[in-house]
Scaffold this motif. Structure first.
Motif, PDB file in Angstrom:
ATOM      1  N   VAL A 194      25.169 -23.000 -12.948  1.00 33.15           N
ATOM      2  CA  VAL A 194      24.434 -23.853 -13.881  1.00 33.15           C
ATOM      3  C   VAL A 194      22.964 -23.451 -13.843  1.00 33.15           C
ATOM      4  N   PRO A 195      22.350 -23.137 -15.002  1.00 30.91           N
ATOM      5  CA  PRO A 195      20.952 -22.685 -15.026  1.00 30.91           C
ATOM      6  C   PRO A 195      19.979 -23.740 -14.505  1.00 30.91           C
ATOM      7  N   ILE A 196      18.874 -23.250 -13.893  1.00 33.95           N
ATOM      8  CA  ILE A 196      17.792 -24.110 -13.420  1.00 33.95           C
ATOM      9  C   ILE A 196      16.518 -23.637 -14.129  1.00 33.95           C
ATOM     10  N   PRO A 197      16.244 -24.120 -15.334  1.00 28.07           N
ATOM     11  CA  PRO A 197      15.145 -23.572 -16.142  1.00 28.07           C
ATOM     12  C   PRO A 197      13.765 -23.712 -15.518  1.00 28.07           C
ATOM     13  N   ARG A 198      13.540 -24.737 -14.674  1.00 33.78           N
ATOM     14  CA  ARG A 198      12.198 -24.957 -14.132  1.00 33.78           C
ATOM     15  C   ARG A 198      11.803 -23.939 -13.070  1.00 33.78           C
ATOM     16  N   ALA A 210       8.573 -25.510  -2.997  1.00 32.55           N
ATOM     17  CA  ALA A 210       7.392 -26.209  -2.484  1.00 32.55           C
ATOM     18  C   ALA A 210       6.466 -26.619  -3.622  1.00 32.55           C
ATOM     19  N   GLU A 211       6.282 -25.733  -4.595  1.00 34.35           N
ATOM     20  CA  GLU A 211       5.387 -26.032  -5.710  1.00 34.35           C
ATOM     21  C   GLU A 211       5.915 -27.184  -6.555  1.00 34.35           C
ATOM     22  N   LEU A 212       7.249 -27.270  -6.689  1.00 30.30           N
ATOM     23  CA  LEU A 212       7.850 -28.332  -7.497  1.00 30.30           C
ATOM     24  C   LEU A 212       8.115 -29.596  -6.678  1.00 30.30           C
ATOM     25  N   GLY A 213       7.814 -29.554  -5.376  1.00 32.84           N
ATOM     26  CA  GLY A 213       8.029 -30.719  -4.532  1.00 32.84           C
ATOM     27  C   GLY A 213       9.483 -30.989  -4.216  1.00 32.84           C
ATOM     28  N   VAL A 261      14.852 -30.634 -11.864  1.00 31.02           N
ATOM     29  CA  VAL A 261      14.265 -30.665 -10.525  1.00 31.02           C
ATOM     30  C   VAL A 261      14.792 -31.847  -9.722  1.00 31.02           C
ATOM     31  N   ALA A 262      14.938 -32.998 -10.358  1.00 32.28           N
ATOM     32  CA  ALA A 262      15.413 -34.191  -9.655  1.00 32.28           C
ATOM     33  C   ALA A 262      16.821 -33.990  -9.093  1.00 32.28           C
ATOM     34  N   ASP A 263      17.632 -33.157  -9.757  1.00 29.12           N
ATOM     35  CA  ASP A 263      18.999 -32.923  -9.298  1.00 29.12           C
ATOM     36  C   ASP A 263      19.036 -32.143  -7.983  1.00 29.12           C
ATOM     37  N   LEU A 264      17.959 -31.415  -7.681  1.00 27.51           N
ATOM     38  CA  LEU A 264      17.941 -30.567  -6.491  1.00 27.51           C
ATOM     39  C   LEU A 264      17.487 -31.310  -5.242  1.00 27.51           C
ATOM     40  N   ARG A 310       0.839  -1.199   0.000  1.00 32.56           N
ATOM     41  CA  ARG A 310       0.000   0.000   0.000  1.00 32.56           C
ATOM     42  C   ARG A 310       0.873   1.248   0.000  1.00 32.56           C
ATOM     43  N   GLY A 311       0.550   2.176  -0.883  1.00 34.41           N
ATOM     44  CA  GLY A 311       1.278   3.437  -0.939  1.00 34.41           C
ATOM     45  C   GLY A 311       2.573   3.371  -1.724  1.00 34.41           C
ATOM     46  N   ILE A 312       2.870   2.210  -2.320  1.00 41.18           N
ATOM     47  CA  ILE A 312       4.115   2.025  -3.076  1.00 41.18           C
ATOM     48  C   ILE A 312       3.784   1.483  -4.465  1.00 41.18           C
ATOM     49  N   GLU A 313       4.429   2.039  -5.481  1.00 42.62           N
ATOM     50  CA  GLU A 313       4.298   1.520  -6.841  1.00 42.62           C
ATOM     51  C   GLU A 313       5.584   0.779  -7.207  1.00 42.62           C
ATOM     52  N   GLN A 314       5.437  -0.462  -7.698  1.00 40.55           N
ATOM     53  CA  GLN A 314       6.582  -1.275  -8.094  1.00 40.55           C
ATOM     54  C   GLN A 314       6.594  -1.437  -9.609  1.00 40.55           C
ATOM     55  N   ARG A 315       7.791  -1.348 -10.176  1.00 37.42           N
ATOM     56  CA  ARG A 315       7.935  -1.472 -11.629  1.00 37.42           C
ATOM     57  C   ARG A 315       9.080  -2.432 -11.940  1.00 37.42           C
ATOM     58  N   PRO A 316       8.785  -3.658 -12.431  1.00 35.44           N
ATOM     59  CA  PRO A 316       9.850  -4.611 -12.770  1.00 35.44           C
ATOM     60  C   PRO A 316      10.746  -4.069 -13.883  1.00 35.44           C
ATOM     61  N   VAL A 317      12.026  -4.388 -13.799  1.00 37.15           N
ATOM     62  CA  VAL A 317      12.987  -3.988 -14.826  1.00 37.15           C
ATOM     63  C   VAL A 317      13.528  -5.211 -15.560  1.00 37.15           C
ATOM     64  N   VAL A 318      14.026  -6.205 -14.828  1.00 30.25           N
ATOM     65  CA  VAL A 318      14.553  -7.423 -15.449  1.00 30.25           C
ATOM     66  C   VAL A 318      14.116  -8.643 -14.636  1.00 30.25           C
ATOM     67  N   ASP A 319      14.011  -9.773 -15.318  1.00 29.46           N
ATOM     68  CA  ASP A 319      13.758 -11.063 -14.671  1.00 29.46           C
ATOM     69  C   ASP A 319      15.073 -11.832 -14.625  1.00 29.46           C
ATOM     70  N   LEU A 320      15.464 -12.227 -13.429  1.00 30.90           N
ATOM     71  CA  LEU A 320      16.745 -12.916 -13.250  1.00 30.90           C
ATOM     72  C   LEU A 320      16.526 -14.425 -13.186  1.00 30.90           C
ATOM     73  N   PRO A 321      17.157 -15.198 -14.079  1.00 30.44           N
ATOM     74  CA  PRO A 321      17.044 -16.657 -13.992  1.00 30.44           C
ATOM     75  C   PRO A 321      17.819 -17.184 -12.784  1.00 30.44           C
ATOM     76  N   TRP A 322      17.336 -18.272 -12.227  1.00 26.37           N
ATOM     77  CA  TRP A 322      18.029 -18.891 -11.095  1.00 26.37           C
ATOM     78  C   TRP A 322      19.120 -19.828 -11.605  1.00 26.37           C
ATOM     79  N   VAL A 323      20.214 -19.885 -10.875  1.00 27.02           N
ATOM     80  CA  VAL A 323      21.312 -20.781 -11.212  1.00 27.02           C
ATOM     81  C   VAL A 323      21.763 -21.520  -9.956  1.00 27.02           C
ATOM     82  N   LEU A 324      22.370 -22.660 -10.152  1.00 28.50           N
ATOM     83  CA  LEU A 324      22.973 -23.414  -9.057  1.00 28.50           C
ATOM     84  C   LEU A 324      24.464 -23.119  -9.039  1.00 28.50           C
TER      85      LEU A 324
END
Length: 314
Positions: free
Chosen positions: A259-263, A210-213, A184-187, A154-168
């Motif tokens: 190493v990228p984690i595409p999922r 949690a969503e990916l189990g 996913v199995a590697d994790l 509330r009272g704050i406006e957020q504006r995304p700039v870039v999406d950062l991929p996750w890596v291991l």
């Protein structure tokens, strides 16, 4: 009713606490309370509801909060623009963000901005989390906050700039270091170097796991991404971190691999402000300059990942 009364009232509504605002303004809690009581006497209605863990605005309080916040933001913008007219291009831009953010996201943009506006004063206030950055914006003495984009505030406006991929992040001698992507199995069962649970990035990562189990153990926690990378390099565990656009990607001859984690869904980062239309022209130019440089570096990083050779694991 004074402007100071309204400023204090807006700050209390945002913070949800009289004592927190008293600390921010270096005043006593009684003095802060007097501002609110004066407004209640003059309006004839109760503006705040006291609860066990602070205060919340009543229905009437929300009406006044919305109107006062908009009016104060507009007045602040006018005063800043008047100052710019007096000082020419020697105004100021005030930013709050995490301790390592400037290096990863803003370094080249700061140089470019300084070359264009050599007389502008750049001020940076370090905070430990996105929530702390939101709180720092509330007193109206900061222009911009660089944050991990999360739920609406509330009272704050957020504006995304870039999406950062996750890596291991793993040591070069780790079996997973030979992969070009992590499934996913590697994790499952990895010894994870944890990001702070109260941070937006940590919460997003936990939700994705949690969503990916995905279940992982952890005996090491860190306060920032850089420390997680260092501990992974030292062999103290695996770190799942965002691929930062301002960080050089480790090559095949170093001790660390990313190493990228595409999922995993990417982590959005960007700007937060009280109101975009209330930003001064200089603050707007600075925000746009940082965004442009970040997008360019993020595109370069994506090109590097796509150019990697095929997996070498069996």
């Amino acid at each position: 009713m004074t402007l100071d009364d309204l400023r204090v009232f807006v700050a209390v509504c945002r913070a949800g606490s009289l004592s927190a605002v008293a600390r921010q303004l270096d005043r006593t809690q009684s003095a802060v309370s007097q501002h609110v009581k004066r407004l209640e006497r003059e309006t004839g209605v109760s503006l705040l509801e006291r609860r066990a863990r602070g205060v919340v605005p009543t229905h009437a309080g929300r009406v006044l909060w919305d109107a006062a916040a908009d009016g104060i933001a507009g007045l602040d913008l006018a005063l800043r623009r008047l100052g710019d007219l007096v000082n020419g291009d020697s105004g100021s831009v005030r930013v709050t963000t995490g301790g390592t953010t400037v290096r990863h996201f803003m370094s080249e943009a700061i140089v470019a901005f300084r070359q264009q506006y050599p007389k502008v004063n750049l001020e940076f206030q370090t905070e430990t989390s996105s929530r702390s950055c939101f709180d720092a914006l509330a007193p109206d003495d900061l222009d911009l906050a660089w944050v991990t984009i999360g739920s609406p505030v509330r009272g704050i406006e957020q504006r995304p700039v870039v999406d950062l991929p996750w890596v291991l992040a793993v040591r070069a001698d780790d079996p997973l270091a030979r992969r070009t992507r992590i499934d996913v199995a590697d994790l499952a069962g990895i010894r994870l170097i944890r990001l702070p649970q109260n941070s937006t990035s940590g919460a997003r990562l936990d939700a994705a796991f949690a969503e990916l189990g995905i279940r992982s153990s952890s005996d090491t926690g860190v306060a920032d991404w850089d420390t997680a990378l260092l501990l992974a390099e030292l062999g103290l565990g695996h770190a799942v971190v965002p691929a930062l656009p301002g960080r050089q990607i480790p090559g095949d001859d170093g001790p660390l691999r990313l190493v990228p984690i595409p999922r995993l869904p990417p982590l959005p980062v960007g700007w937060a402000v009280r109101r975009w239309d209330a930003l001064t022209p200089l603050a707007q130019v600075f925000a746009d300059t940082v965004a442009s440089h970040c997008k360019e570096k993020a595109a370069d990083a994506r090109g590097w990942w796509h150019a990697r050779p095929a997996d070498t694991h069996q």
